[in-house]
Scaffold this active site. Sequence first.
Site, PDB file in Angstrom:
ATOM      1  N   LYS A   1      48.078  40.238  38.184  1.00 48.80           N
ATOM      2  CA  LYS A   1      47.050  40.103  37.144  1.00 48.80           C
ATOM      3  C   LYS A   1      47.312  41.112  36.020  1.00 48.80           C
ATOM      4  O   LYS A   1      47.132  40.799  34.838  1.00 48.80           O
ATOM      5  CB  LYS A   1      45.648  40.333  37.729  1.00 48.80           C
ATOM      6  CG  LYS A   1      45.158  39.254  38.679  1.00 48.80           C
ATOM      7  CD  LYS A   1      44.939  37.893  38.029  1.00 48.80           C
ATOM      8  CE  LYS A   1      43.749  37.835  37.120  1.00 48.80           C
ATOM      9  NZ  LYS A   1      43.485  36.445  36.637  1.00 48.80           N
TER      10      LYS A   1
ATOM     11  N   THR B   1      40.575  41.101  35.966  1.00 49.45           N
ATOM     12  CA  THR B   1      39.838  41.742  37.051  1.00 49.45           C
ATOM     13  C   THR B   1      39.858  43.262  36.929  1.00 49.45           C
ATOM     14  O   THR B   1      40.823  43.826  36.387  1.00 49.45           O
ATOM     15  CB  THR B   1      40.480  41.330  38.399  1.00 49.45           C
ATOM     16  OG1 THR B   1      39.986  42.176  39.431  1.00 49.45           O
ATOM     17  CG2 THR B   1      42.000  41.447  38.383  1.00 49.45           C
ATOM     18  N   ASP B   2      38.834  43.907  37.482  1.00 56.17           N
ATOM     19  CA  ASP B   2      38.828  45.380  37.494  1.00 56.17           C
ATOM     20  C   ASP B   2      39.928  45.940  38.397  1.00 56.17           C
ATOM     21  O   ASP B   2      40.276  47.117  38.297  1.00 56.17           O
ATOM     22  CB  ASP B   2      37.446  45.909  37.928  1.00 56.17           C
ATOM     23  CG  ASP B   2      37.009  45.449  39.314  1.00 56.17           C
ATOM     24  OD1 ASP B   2      37.739  44.680  39.967  1.00 56.17           O
ATOM     25  OD2 ASP B   2      35.907  45.868  39.753  1.00 56.17           O
ATOM     26  N   GLU B   3      40.492  45.078  39.273  1.00 54.10           N
ATOM     27  CA  GLU B   3      41.508  45.580  40.201  1.00 54.10           C
ATOM     28  C   GLU B   3      42.777  46.047  39.494  1.00 54.10           C
ATOM     29  O   GLU B   3      43.586  46.765  40.080  1.00 54.10           O
ATOM     30  CB  GLU B   3      41.878  44.506  41.245  1.00 54.10           C
ATOM     31  CG  GLU B   3      40.705  44.168  42.130  1.00 54.10           C
ATOM     32  CD  GLU B   3      41.092  43.469  43.429  1.00 54.10           C
ATOM     33  OE1 GLU B   3      42.277  43.449  43.772  1.00 54.10           O
ATOM     34  OE2 GLU B   3      40.179  42.975  44.087  1.00 54.10           O
TER      35      GLU B   3
ATOM     36  N   TYR C   1      48.533  41.023  44.303  1.00 55.79           N
ATOM     37  CA  TYR C   1      47.574  40.261  43.482  1.00 55.79           C
ATOM     38  C   TYR C   1      47.255  41.022  42.196  1.00 55.79           C
ATOM     39  O   TYR C   1      47.397  40.499  41.082  1.00 55.79           O
ATOM     40  CB  TYR C   1      46.275  39.994  44.263  1.00 55.79           C
ATOM     41  CG  TYR C   1      45.111  39.623  43.362  1.00 55.79           C
ATOM     42  CD1 TYR C   1      45.089  38.407  42.678  1.00 55.79           C
ATOM     43  CD2 TYR C   1      44.037  40.506  43.164  1.00 55.79           C
ATOM     44  CE1 TYR C   1      44.029  38.085  41.818  1.00 55.79           C
ATOM     45  CE2 TYR C   1      42.984  40.187  42.313  1.00 55.79           C
ATOM     46  CZ  TYR C   1      42.990  38.976  41.648  1.00 55.79           C
ATOM     47  OH  TYR C   1      41.957  38.653  40.795  1.00 55.79           O
TER      48      TYR C   1
HETATM   49  P1  NAD Z   1      39.535  30.706  43.016  1.00 56.78           P
HETATM   50  O1  NAD Z   1      40.656  31.067  43.909  1.00 56.78           O
HETATM   51  O2  NAD Z   1      38.229  30.295  43.591  1.00 56.78           O
HETATM   52  O3  NAD Z   1      39.989  29.507  42.034  1.00 56.78           O
HETATM   53  C1  NAD Z   1      41.240  29.474  41.436  1.00 56.78           C
HETATM   54  C2  NAD Z   1      41.429  28.073  40.849  1.00 56.78           C
HETATM   55  O4  NAD Z   1      42.694  28.040  40.155  1.00 56.78           O
HETATM   56  C3  NAD Z   1      41.482  26.960  41.909  1.00 56.78           C
HETATM   57  O5  NAD Z   1      40.711  25.851  41.498  1.00 56.78           O
HETATM   58  C4  NAD Z   1      42.956  26.589  41.971  1.00 56.78           C
HETATM   59  O6  NAD Z   1      43.180  25.243  42.347  1.00 56.78           O
HETATM   60  C5  NAD Z   1      43.403  26.872  40.540  1.00 56.78           C
HETATM   61  N1  NAD Z   1      44.844  27.155  40.435  1.00 56.78           N
HETATM   62  C6  NAD Z   1      45.565  28.055  41.155  1.00 56.78           C
HETATM   63  N2  NAD Z   1      46.862  28.010  40.781  1.00 56.78           N
HETATM   64  C7  NAD Z   1      46.961  27.102  39.777  1.00 56.78           C
HETATM   65  C8  NAD Z   1      48.016  26.640  38.977  1.00 56.78           C
HETATM   66  N3  NAD Z   1      49.263  27.091  39.129  1.00 56.78           N
HETATM   67  N4  NAD Z   1      47.762  25.702  38.029  1.00 56.78           N
HETATM   68  C9  NAD Z   1      46.483  25.218  37.869  1.00 56.78           C
HETATM   69  N5  NAD Z   1      45.451  25.607  38.618  1.00 56.78           N
HETATM   70  C10 NAD Z   1      45.675  26.550  39.565  1.00 56.78           C
HETATM   71  O7  NAD Z   1      39.369  31.946  42.017  1.00 56.78           O
HETATM   72  P2  NAD Z   1      38.055  32.628  41.422  1.00 56.78           P
HETATM   73  O8  NAD Z   1      37.522  33.579  42.388  1.00 56.78           O
HETATM   74  O9  NAD Z   1      37.204  31.568  40.859  1.00 56.78           O
HETATM   75  O10 NAD Z   1      38.720  33.475  40.232  1.00 56.78           O
HETATM   76  C11 NAD Z   1      38.966  32.874  38.975  1.00 56.78           C
HETATM   77  C12 NAD Z   1      39.617  33.897  38.051  1.00 56.78           C
HETATM   78  O11 NAD Z   1      38.770  35.042  37.918  1.00 56.78           O
HETATM   79  C13 NAD Z   1      40.949  34.425  38.563  1.00 56.78           C
HETATM   80  O12 NAD Z   1      41.809  34.582  37.448  1.00 56.78           O
HETATM   81  C14 NAD Z   1      40.608  35.777  39.164  1.00 56.78           C
HETATM   82  O13 NAD Z   1      41.707  36.660  39.075  1.00 56.78           O
HETATM   83  C15 NAD Z   1      39.485  36.226  38.243  1.00 56.78           C
HETATM   84  N6  NAD Z   1      38.499  37.136  38.839  1.00 56.78           N
HETATM   85  C16 NAD Z   1      37.886  36.819  40.031  1.00 56.78           C
HETATM   86  C17 NAD Z   1      36.912  37.664  40.533  1.00 56.78           C
HETATM   87  C18 NAD Z   1      36.215  37.364  41.839  1.00 56.78           C
HETATM   88  O14 NAD Z   1      35.487  38.199  42.336  1.00 56.78           O
HETATM   89  N7  NAD Z   1      36.371  36.170  42.411  1.00 56.78           N
HETATM   90  C19 NAD Z   1      36.588  38.837  39.849  1.00 56.78           C
HETATM   91  C20 NAD Z   1      37.237  39.139  38.643  1.00 56.78           C
HETATM   92  C21 NAD Z   1      38.181  38.260  38.146  1.00 56.78           C
HETATM   93  O1  DAU Z   2      37.268  43.197  41.964  1.00 55.73           O
HETATM   94  C1  DAU Z   2      37.522  41.887  41.577  1.00 55.73           C
HETATM   95  C2  DAU Z   2      38.281  41.173  42.673  1.00 55.73           C
HETATM   96  O2  DAU Z   2      37.362  40.955  43.728  1.00 55.73           O
HETATM   97  C3  DAU Z   2      38.901  39.866  42.216  1.00 55.73           C
HETATM   98  O3  DAU Z   2      39.880  40.128  41.233  1.00 55.73           O
HETATM   99  C4  DAU Z   2      39.538  39.108  43.394  1.00 55.73           C
HETATM  100  O4  DAU Z   2      39.998  37.833  42.971  1.00 55.73           O
HETATM  101  C5  DAU Z   2      38.490  38.937  44.474  1.00 55.73           C
HETATM  102  O5  DAU Z   2      39.082  38.330  45.607  1.00 55.73           O
HETATM  103  C6  DAU Z   2      37.876  40.287  44.861  1.00 55.73           C
HETATM  104  O6  DAU Z   2      38.848  41.121  45.532  1.00 55.73           O
HETATM  105  P1  DAU Z   2      38.447  41.997  46.827  1.00 55.73           P
HETATM  106  O7  DAU Z   2      39.661  42.265  47.600  1.00 55.73           O
HETATM  107  O8  DAU Z   2      37.591  43.149  46.438  1.00 55.73           O
HETATM  108  O9  DAU Z   2      37.495  40.903  47.567  1.00 55.73           O
HETATM  109  P2  DAU Z   2      37.364  40.454  49.100  1.00 55.73           P
HETATM  110  O10 DAU Z   2      36.161  39.574  49.168  1.00 55.73           O
HETATM  111  O11 DAU Z   2      38.633  39.948  49.659  1.00 55.73           O
HETATM  112  O12 DAU Z   2      37.025  41.817  49.826  1.00 55.73           O
HETATM  113  C7  DAU Z   2      35.895  42.607  49.458  1.00 55.73           C
HETATM  114  C8  DAU Z   2      35.885  43.852  50.328  1.00 55.73           C
HETATM  115  O13 DAU Z   2      35.590  43.463  51.676  1.00 55.73           O
HETATM  116  C9  DAU Z   2      37.214  44.564  50.389  1.00 55.73           C
HETATM  117  O14 DAU Z   2      36.990  45.964  50.458  1.00 55.73           O
HETATM  118  C10 DAU Z   2      37.841  44.093  51.689  1.00 55.73           C
HETATM  119  C11 DAU Z   2      36.646  43.848  52.581  1.00 55.73           C
HETATM  120  N1  DAU Z   2      36.767  42.767  53.571  1.00 55.73           N
HETATM  121  C12 DAU Z   2      37.186  41.543  53.133  1.00 55.73           C
HETATM  122  C13 DAU Z   2      37.309  40.476  54.018  1.00 55.73           C
HETATM  123  C14 DAU Z   2      37.796  39.136  53.552  1.00 55.73           C
HETATM  124  C15 DAU Z   2      36.424  42.979  54.898  1.00 55.73           C
HETATM  125  O15 DAU Z   2      36.018  44.096  55.290  1.00 55.73           O
HETATM  126  N2  DAU Z   2      36.548  41.935  55.775  1.00 55.73           N
HETATM  127  C16 DAU Z   2      36.997  40.698  55.407  1.00 55.73           C
HETATM  128  O16 DAU Z   2      37.104  39.789  56.268  1.00 55.73           O
END
Ligand code: NAD
Ligand code: DAU
Length: 337
Positions: free
Chosen positions: A155, A126-128, A151
């Site tokens: 990562k 992730t970019d985070e 988190y």
């Molecule tokens: P998500 O939370 O929707 O899904 C995570 C999945 O992993 C779930 O199906 C869960 O059951 C499984 N899981 C969790 N712990 C586990 C374990 N110990 N063993 C096996 N399975 C397990 O997540 P997502 O949003 O689809 O993100 C997927 C990946 O992409 C993550 O690594 C996250 O850090 C990365 N990522 C997400 C975003 C985003 O915006 N969602 C952006 C950049 C990177």
């Molecule tokens: O940047 C990549 C990341 O993006 C991934 O690595 C993470 O897995 C993914 O969860 C996401 O992280 P963020 O914290 O950026 O996403 P989130 O959707 O939780 O929040 C997006 C923005 O919105 C953040 O600035 C917080 C704000 N927010 C979020 C929620 C849930 C609100 O203002 N209100 C809310 O209820």
Amino acid sequence: MKTYLVTGGAGFIGSHFIRHMLGVFGEDISIYNVDALTYAGNLANLEAVKNHPHYHFVKQNINSPELEDLFKSHTFDAVVHFAAESHVDRSIIDSLPFIDTNVRGTQRLLDFARKYNVKRFCHISTDEVYGSLGDTGSFTENTPLAPNSPYSASKAGADLLVRAAFETYQFPVNIVRCSNNYGPNQFPEKLIPLMITNAFEGKPLPVYGKGRNIRDWIYVTDFCSAIQTVLEKGIPGEIYNVGGDSEKTNIDVVKMILEKVGDTNSEIQYVKDRLGHDFRYAIDYRKIHQELGWSPQVSFEEGLERTVTWYKSNAKWWQDIKSGVYMAYYEKQYGTR
Ligand code: NAD
Ligand code: DAU
């Protein structure tokens, strides 16, 4: 035919990736999806492919020694590692599950993949991990790691272990760091699906702080095509940033959602800010674009339209989650999670 092990494939991005790859390669690919089915894992996301002859589901925690059985009995061309605890707010409340899965689980997976000679390990990050930006600039692959939440720290820890596997053993890894994904099937704890579903239910829309924080959005299928590109053309040991060219303040995103949802009684509610809330993320993805030829295809306007339409037509999917029905179903099928 290539055989891939995908971890976390029942989650949001992993399930899109599995459907994307089966769609592109049909019967020329075989996919094993290893997922522990935590609260975020949902087999309904894979309904469309559950009977595909080359798709296999394995309920398993990546952080368990029994994971080795799968490596013993199959030869994998690549591991694509999505499994993670993924929600920042949860990590602020309870950090240890993030260390167990994101750090320890990643090392266990790396150890087995290396022991059984997997040809490529693609780590989804992730970019985070780069921390937070001010008003200007963007993250490149050389930006120093400065994660701010439990988190993102977990990562970053995983990224460093993946890097170490390359430096120490020349194990062929890639790290892909992506910005905020959105699209169908995203768990309604994240900003966009929470706001869409709350708007459909006429509930308040909780915006943290003043809503001025900025995220750089990418439609989920664009991220899937970027991962496919890295698997096909990525240079071992390299990191690739992926982004969607769509920087938006949170308040602008919420207003766009309200406009697209249309008739609703929901109102924006400014609530207490997230602890350590990163101000701005912005991704420079020139490396994957120039070296591997990848670009995002879906504009934010178009992607948000598709997303709102999907949540409108799939109300049962998110209502089951919000009401707890799907958790009860899994507990019955698979025991307590
Ligand atoms: P998500 O939370 O929707 O899904 C995570 C999945 O992993 C779930 O199906 C869960 O059951 C499984 N899981 C969790 N712990 C586990 C374990 N110990 N063993 C096996 N399975 C397990 O997540 P997502 O949003 O689809 O993100 C997927 C990946 O992409 C993550 O690594 C996250 O850090 C990365 N990522 C997400 C975003 C985003 O915006 N969602 C952006 C950049 C990177
Ligand atoms: O940047 C990549 C990341 O993006 C991934 O690595 C993470 O897995 C993914 O969860 C996401 O992280 P963020 O914290 O950026 O996403 P989130 O959707 O939780 O929040 C997006 C923005 O919105 C953040 O600035 C917080 C704000 N927010 C979020 C929620 C849930 C609100 O203002 N209100 C809310 O209820």
